[in-house]
Design a protein around this motif. Structure first.
Motif, short mmCIF file in Angstrom:
data_model
loop_
_atom_site.label_atom_id
_atom_site.label_comp_id
_atom_site.label_asym_id
_atom_site.label_seq_id
_atom_site.Cartn_x
_atom_site.Cartn_y
_atom_site.Cartn_z
N TRP A 181 0.81 -1.21 0.00
CA TRP A 181 0.00 0.00 0.00
C TRP A 181 0.84 1.27 0.00
N GLY A 182 0.31 2.28 -0.63
CA GLY A 182 0.87 3.62 -0.58
C GLY A 182 -0.26 4.62 -0.40
N ARG A 183 0.10 5.82 0.07
CA ARG A 183 -0.91 6.88 0.24
C ARG A 183 -0.23 8.22 0.03
N GLN A 184 -0.92 9.11 -0.66
CA GLN A 184 -0.37 10.43 -0.94
C GLN A 184 -1.45 11.50 -0.78
N ARG A 185 -0.97 12.71 -0.48
CA ARG A 185 -1.85 13.86 -0.61
C ARG A 185 -1.32 14.72 -1.75
N ASN A 186 -2.19 14.97 -2.72
CA ASN A 186 -1.83 15.78 -3.88
C ASN A 186 -2.63 17.07 -3.88
N THR A 187 -1.93 18.18 -4.07
CA THR A 187 -2.60 19.46 -4.30
C THR A 187 -2.10 19.99 -5.63
N ASN A 188 -3.01 20.15 -6.57
CA ASN A 188 -2.65 20.51 -7.94
C ASN A 188 -3.33 21.82 -8.34
N LEU A 189 -2.55 22.69 -8.93
CA LEU A 189 -3.05 23.99 -9.41
C LEU A 189 -2.86 24.04 -10.92
#
Length: 457
Positions: free
Chosen positions: A200-208
């Motif tokens: 498993w992996g987990r990420q938080r992405n914030t894209n503009l």
């Protein structure tokens, strides 16, 4: 395995790389919004079951309870529908002309578990009028420039080539569609091994997305395409790592830049080269950085050819898959995901082939992208190794996001046809919230090396 296609006839004009591609005529552009949708798709349905475009809904459909910009999971307006056809290993030969080589390979490798539940087709959602206005303007003015690495004469707010004539033009539609300008999401990804074991992996992405900002609509397509920040939450050994990156619009005048914060050393360093076939972290080599959204980044390493338009069974209106009640244990099965959650429909797609140029390096010697005619985005891809053997097949499940009045990339599956494992990417079904779209709270100052350091601390 050689690619086999039954293509709808298409006159394709290919010009020398480095010269501008011809614009469409005024007469062709006048078809937009008439026999063609405003972004160039054929409105008419087909006798085989491609649905007619209705465009009856803009934003949230009537009767659907949905609160935009807060991360509510998608709500299915077609929840009561049942499959009208099931394609299996036993009957797939009847539908071979509407299947990609990757789909056929899954039937061959997993004859007992891979099946395609085909639902009634729908093309009910439309773009706002502002998108349509820009699309027509682009049809008349946009040209490929700088040897295929840039676009001249295009405006921000819609795909640059509603009536594509070349592979490069179709590819640019995949790179510059109308989509969310703000995206904040925490997602899981699962590396599912052939025996069913999962890493498993987990990420938080914030894209503009700078080319989607409402304040920029109608302005020249130039400068920065997008900014992105990725914070690693799992696995534990990589937790705290942060990468920020920026993407140019014209790859002849700029390049993708990235900085990475290492929690072990508490330092930020610029990544020497970011993109192309570098392995995506946590994917076990089943994904490259440029295979996110099936293709992204500079197109420079491939010769791109427009193969034509064809009818295909593709994942579409993928609301059921992204429901808040979907459990990973039910979805992620050995070999292939649970077919009960994947909605297939018959649609028309543009087929685009990228062949690795002489003197360039990439894990994929050839990649074939299938772009939904209704939005210009790649929904499936067959990927071949340097010897020309089919190696991977990937599918991306899109849904029309009510927050944005545009199509949103949901969960994708990347299948390694050699090992029998796959990656389930961009999972948010078990997260408390789905993607928070177009909240309007992101700005370029959040994507500097210092911002990466602060996010890691």
């Amino acid at each position: 395995m050689k690619a086999t296609m039954t293509l709808i006839p298409l006159a394709v004009s290919l010009l020398m790389a480095g010269s501008a591609m011809a614009k469409v005529s005024a007469a062709e552009a006048e078809k937009l919004g008439k026999e063609l949708t405003c972004v160039g798709a054929e409105k008419a349905g087909t006798k085989d079951g491609v649905p007619e475009f209705t465009g009856k809904w803009l934003g949230t459909p009537p009767g659907v309870q949905y609160t935009p910009h807060v991360g509510q999971h998608p709500v299915d307006p077609y929840a009561s529908e049942k499959p009208v056809l099931t394609i299996t290993a036993e009957n797939q030969a009847q539908y071979a002309s509407k299947l990609s080589d990757g789909q056929k390979a899954l039937f061959a490798k997993f004859p007992k578990t891979f099946r395609m539940e085909v639902y009634p087709g729908h093309r009910d959602f439309r773009y706002p009028d502002s998108v349509c206005e820009v699309a027509k303007k682009n049809a008349l003015n946009a040209e490929i420039s700088d040897g295929g690495l840039g676009i001249a004469g295009a405006s921000i707010g819609a795909i640059p080539f509603p009536i594509p004539k070349t592979g490069q033009e179709a590819l640019m539609n995949n790179m510059f569609p109308n989509r969310a300008f703000n995206e904040d999401k925490t997602t899981d990804f699962a590396n599912v091994l052939s025996d069913g074991a999962i890493s498993w992996g987990r990420q938080r992405n914030t894209n503009l997305g700078m080319v989607g900002l409402p304040s920029e609509v109608g302005k020249p397509l130039e400068g920065t395409m997008a900014y992105s920040k990725t914070a690693t939450l799992l696995p534990e050994r990589e937790k705290g790592g942060v990468t920020v990156s920026s993407e140019p619009i014209n790859f002849a005048k700029g390049k993708r830049l990235a900085w990475s914060y290492d929690p072990g050393t508490r330092r930020v360093r610029q990544v020497p080269e970011y993109g192309f076939d570098q392995p995506l972290g946590g994917s076990g080599g089943k994904m490259t950085i440029d295979s996110d959204r099936l293709f992204n980044g500079s197109p420079e390493r491939y010769n791109w050819k427009l193969l034509g338009k064809r009818e295909m069974y593709i994942p579409a209106n993928a609301y059921k898959l992204h429901g808040k009640n979907v459990k990973y244990a039910d979805l992620l099965k050995p070999g292939v995901p649970n077919a009960d959650f994947i909605r297939w429909e018959l649609h028309r797609v543009w087929a685009v082939e990228g062949t690795l140029k002489d003197g360039y390096r990439h894990l994929y010697g050839k990649r074939v992208l299938f772009l939904d005619e209704d939005n210009g985005m790649a929904v499936m891809s067959d990927m071949y190794d340097a010897r020309g053997s089919l190696w991977q097949y990937a599918l991306l499940n899109y849904y029309y996001a009510f927050d944005t009045s545009a199509w949103q990339a949901g969960t994708a599956f990347y299948f390694d046809l050699n090992s029998g494992g796959y990656i389930a990417y961009n999972l948010f079904q078990e997260r408390p919230t789905g993607p928070i779209l177009n909240k309007g709270n992101l700005n370029p100052s959040m994507y500097t090396p210092e911002a990466a350091r602060n996010a890691g601390n």
